[in-house]
Design a protein around this motif. Structure first.
Motif, short mmCIF file in Angstrom:
data_model
loop_
_atom_site.label_atom_id
_atom_site.label_comp_id
_atom_site.label_asym_id
_atom_site.label_seq_id
_atom_site.Cartn_x
_atom_site.Cartn_y
_atom_site.Cartn_z
N TRP A 49 30.38 14.96 8.34
CA TRP A 49 30.31 15.91 7.53
C TRP A 49 29.44 17.19 7.95
CZ3 TRP A 49 26.97 16.08 2.20
CH2 TRP A 49 27.13 16.84 1.81
N GLN A 50 30.10 18.73 7.92
CA GLN A 50 29.09 19.64 7.85
C GLN A 50 28.55 20.43 6.96
OE1 GLN A 50 28.59 21.47 11.46
NE2 GLN A 50 30.38 21.38 13.01
N ASN A 51 27.86 21.00 6.46
CA ASN A 51 27.40 21.74 5.49
C ASN A 51 26.61 22.84 5.93
OD1 ASN A 51 27.32 22.55 2.64
ND2 ASN A 51 25.21 21.36 2.64
N PRO A 52 27.30 23.85 6.70
CA PRO A 52 26.79 24.65 6.70
C PRO A 52 26.55 26.10 5.50
CG PRO A 52 28.95 25.41 7.71
CD PRO A 52 29.11 24.10 6.84
N VAL A 53 25.15 26.61 6.04
CA VAL A 53 25.36 28.08 5.39
C VAL A 53 24.55 29.65 5.80
CG1 VAL A 53 23.58 28.96 3.60
CG2 VAL A 53 24.91 26.76 2.92
#
Lengths: 418, 260
Positions: A188-192
């Motif tokens: 899971w990638q959850n970039p901001v």
């Protein structure tokens, strides 16, 4: 059920100065109170993240020795593997460096203030590790594109890449963010990414989601534009099981211009969602949103865009165009274009279509001796080309096109003939 | 070259062609004339391989092969070309890209080497000149924003580039002013040769003043009701299609009596 321990464990491994550590704890607490967004939320009614709750998520401890091959990038590269830096073409500088270092050295105005208070943005704020900072001083123009590569290599990794971009007055840069991962694993990638553009600054931003077929990507880009600045973005979603990108652009200063282009491809059983929010806060801003979507197999795409013209943002010009193609009977694309207008003397338009490949055009090409697969390929290339205008000016066509063309759905061999 | 025997075609159960017999030899130019709705365009589309038609009886042989089972691209690679009545607009695909992809597809099928962009440009120059088309046409999207006349010229340009053995021109004259008609006719005439057959499908005799056919066939109610030399076109021009109503009735009666 939410895997509290995994998140708390990840936080416990992050070293931060006391003030920031407290802030991270607050973010995590609020995230844990709210939990992962579910379909009860209007903005999440198409998306399910329930599978994440059944994964033994963890923040990888050490980079996996088997590196994903680093391909050539036509610019200056900073690469991460499982949140850990593995490659940098130029030594860290005041312009391009690790976000953690920059924040450690002093306050970064606007950092953390652009992203919304959403649950996933909070989770990222709590758990990001090294991060990247791109700050271009007034009047300077970066000669080469900056590439930030975020790759996942550990099964069940949860990664929270954080990027902060600040272009001072009149500065110019080209930024490419590339998200990818080992095709054999779930992660899971959850970039901001937060982007602040001061007066007259110009950023060209290419964001490429090329995740593995088992991956989840919940990305967010938040942009704030001051007077006469220009933000040009090309958002590409070419791979990933569940992918979602939220793009929020605020035209805060008069005369700011945003051009938001995108192409998404949802095939197999994948879902690819685009949520675009443009807010015209000041007069004479211009926004153009132009997306092209393709869905094949049992793929599902979403194009959800809202342009809001606030009171006093007179003379604004907001346009949206979304064209979508369904390439199989089970494919689906939902479009939700919206304009919310509270000002005078403005120009707004939106158009959204969902259709299938033009059989007449296909026959026309075949009657010239081009086989079905070739004819389809020509039509699909032409279809997405309309959204790729930024590539030439940015000099990125040669780098991107092979990836894009390789991702276009192939023709199936079954044909019906009279 | 082309042998059509007793061809019956219907669309959604409705008979359109009711027994067409037609034969073309290399070097011949035939015209098929007839009123609207007579089945002219259906015949052209069926020959090119358009899907959605039911072929209930009959056969079509082309260069000794059974044409009907072949998909459109194989027909094209075997040298069959249809100039469309309504050429399609294909945004995002440049004319040059279509022409070169099509030409190379056909060259590959014939076991010939592909032609690169540079040689292609040279190859296409005199064909553009023949049709009075500027080079800029190559870089515009296929037919997008073209005038009616430009679209038809573009069809003939494709024909000139692909050099077919059998060309079917479906109402290529419709919507053309007299100057454009001259240009198109010049293009077509320059492509007449002993090796090539041309089938002109048209409503009006006008085109035949510029491209003189060897044979003229009159199609009405899904049948060829008369065939003759070039003089037949003039006769039609003088009398209109109305008199065909009688001829059709006669043909129908004869056919019905022949098959009790």
């Amino acid at each position: 059920m939410i895997a509290l321990a995994a998140y708390r464990d990840a936080l416990s491994r992050i070293e931060a100065p006391p003030g920031l550590a407290a802030l991270r704890r607050t973010h995590l607490r609020k995230f844990l109170q709210a939990g992962l967004p579910d379909r009860q939320h209007e903005d999440w009614r198409y998306t399910s993240l329930a599978h994440l709750e059944h994964m033994p998520l963890h923040a990888p401890l050490a980079p996996t020795p088997a590196l994903l091959a680093l391909e050539a990038y036509p610019g200056e590269l900073r690469a991460w593997l499982d949140d850990r830096p593995v490659q940098q073409d130029v030594p860290p500088s005041a312009v391009l460096g690790a976000l953690a270092d920059v924040i450690g050295a002093g306050a970064l105005p606007a950092f953390g203030s652009l992203a919304p208070d959403s649950a996933l943005a909070r989770l990222n704020a709590a758990l990001w590790r090294e991060g990247a900072s791109l700050r271009v001083p007034a009047g300077e123009r970066l000669a080469r594109p900056v590439f930030l590569r975020f790759a996942a290599a550990a099964a069940d990794a949860m990664l929270h890449p954080r990027v902060f971009v600040h272009l001072a007055e009149g500065a110019e840069a080209i930024l490419v963010e590339h998200f990818l991962g080992d095709p054999g694993i779930a992660y899971w990638q959850n970039p901001v990414t937060e982007i602040a553009l001061e007066a007259g600054a110009r950023l060209t931003h290419l964001r490429l989601i090329e995740e593995g077929p088992l991956a989840t990507h919940t990305g967010l880009t938040a942009v704030r534009q001051e007077r006469d600045s220009r933000y040009q973005a090309l958002n590409l979603t070419l791979g990933g099981r569940v992918t979602r990108h939220e793009l929020g652009v605020t035209l805060a200063g008069p005369g700011a211009e945003a051009r938001l282009d995108g192409v998404f491809i949802a095939d197999a059983r994948n879902s690819a969602e685009q949520h675009v929010r443009v807010v015209h806060q000041a007069p004479h801003g211009t926004s153009r949103t132009l997306y092209r979507g393709l869905a094949d197999g049992r793929g599902r795409g979403v194009f959800d865009a809202r342009a809001e013209v606030q009171p006093h943002a007179d003379g604004s010009d907001a346009r949206q165009s979304s064209r979508n193609l369904l390439l199989s009977p089970q494919a689906e694309i939902d479009v939700k274009p919206q304009l919310v207008i509270h000002a005078d003397d403005i120009q707004c338009s939106h158009g959204a279509t969902v259709g299938s490949l033009d059989e007449d055009a296909l026959f026309y090409l075949r009657s010239r001796g081009i086989d079905t697969a070739g004819a389809r390929q020509l039509l699909l290339e032409a279809f997405v080309e309309e959204a790729l205008g930024l590539l030439d000016a940015a000099g990125l066509r040669g780098w991107l096109m092979p990836r894009l063309l390789a991702s276009l759905p192939r023709a199936r061999t079954v044909e019906v003939r009279p | 070259m082309l042998e059509i025997r007793n061809l019956h075609v219907s669309i959604a159960g409705k008979p359109i062609l009711k027994g067409i017999d037609l034969s073309l030899r290399p070097g011949e130019v035939h015209a098929i004339m007839g009123p609207n709705g007579s089945g002219k365009s259906t015949l052209a589309q069926v020959l090119a391989g358009r899907e959605g038609y039911e072929i209930s009886a009959g056969s079509v042989r082309y260069l000794g092969r059974d044409l009907l089972p072949l998909p459109p691209e194989e027909r094209a690679r075997a040298g069959l070309f249809l100039a469309f009545q309504y050429p399609l607009e294909i945004p995002g695909v440049a004319n040059a890209q279509l022409l070169r992809t099509a030409l190379n597809g056909q060259r590959r099928a014939r076991g010939e080497a592909e032609i690169d962009a540079f040689d292609f440009l040279e190859f296409v120059q005199d064909k553009l000149a023949l049709l009075g088309m500027d080079e800029s046409f190559l870089y515009r999207a296929v037919n997008e924003g073209f005038s009616g006349g430009e679209k038809k010229r573009n069809e003939i340009l494709q024909m000139a580039v692909l050099a077919p053995r059998l060309a079917i021109l479906d109402e290529t004259d419709s919507g053309l002013d007299i100057d454009a008609l001259h240009v198109v006719a010049r293009g077509v005439n320059s492509l007449r040769s002993n090796e090539r057959a041309i089938l002109l499908v048209t409503h009006y005799q006008r085109l035949l003043n510029f491209i003189e056919p060897d044979r003229v066939h009159v199609l009405a109610g899904g049948r060829i009701v008369r065939s003759g030399g070039p003089g037949l076109a003039l006769e039609l021009e003088a009398k209109g299609y109305a008199w065909l109503a009688d001829a059709q009735t006669v043909a129908q009666t004869v056919a019905e009596e022949a098959s009790p």
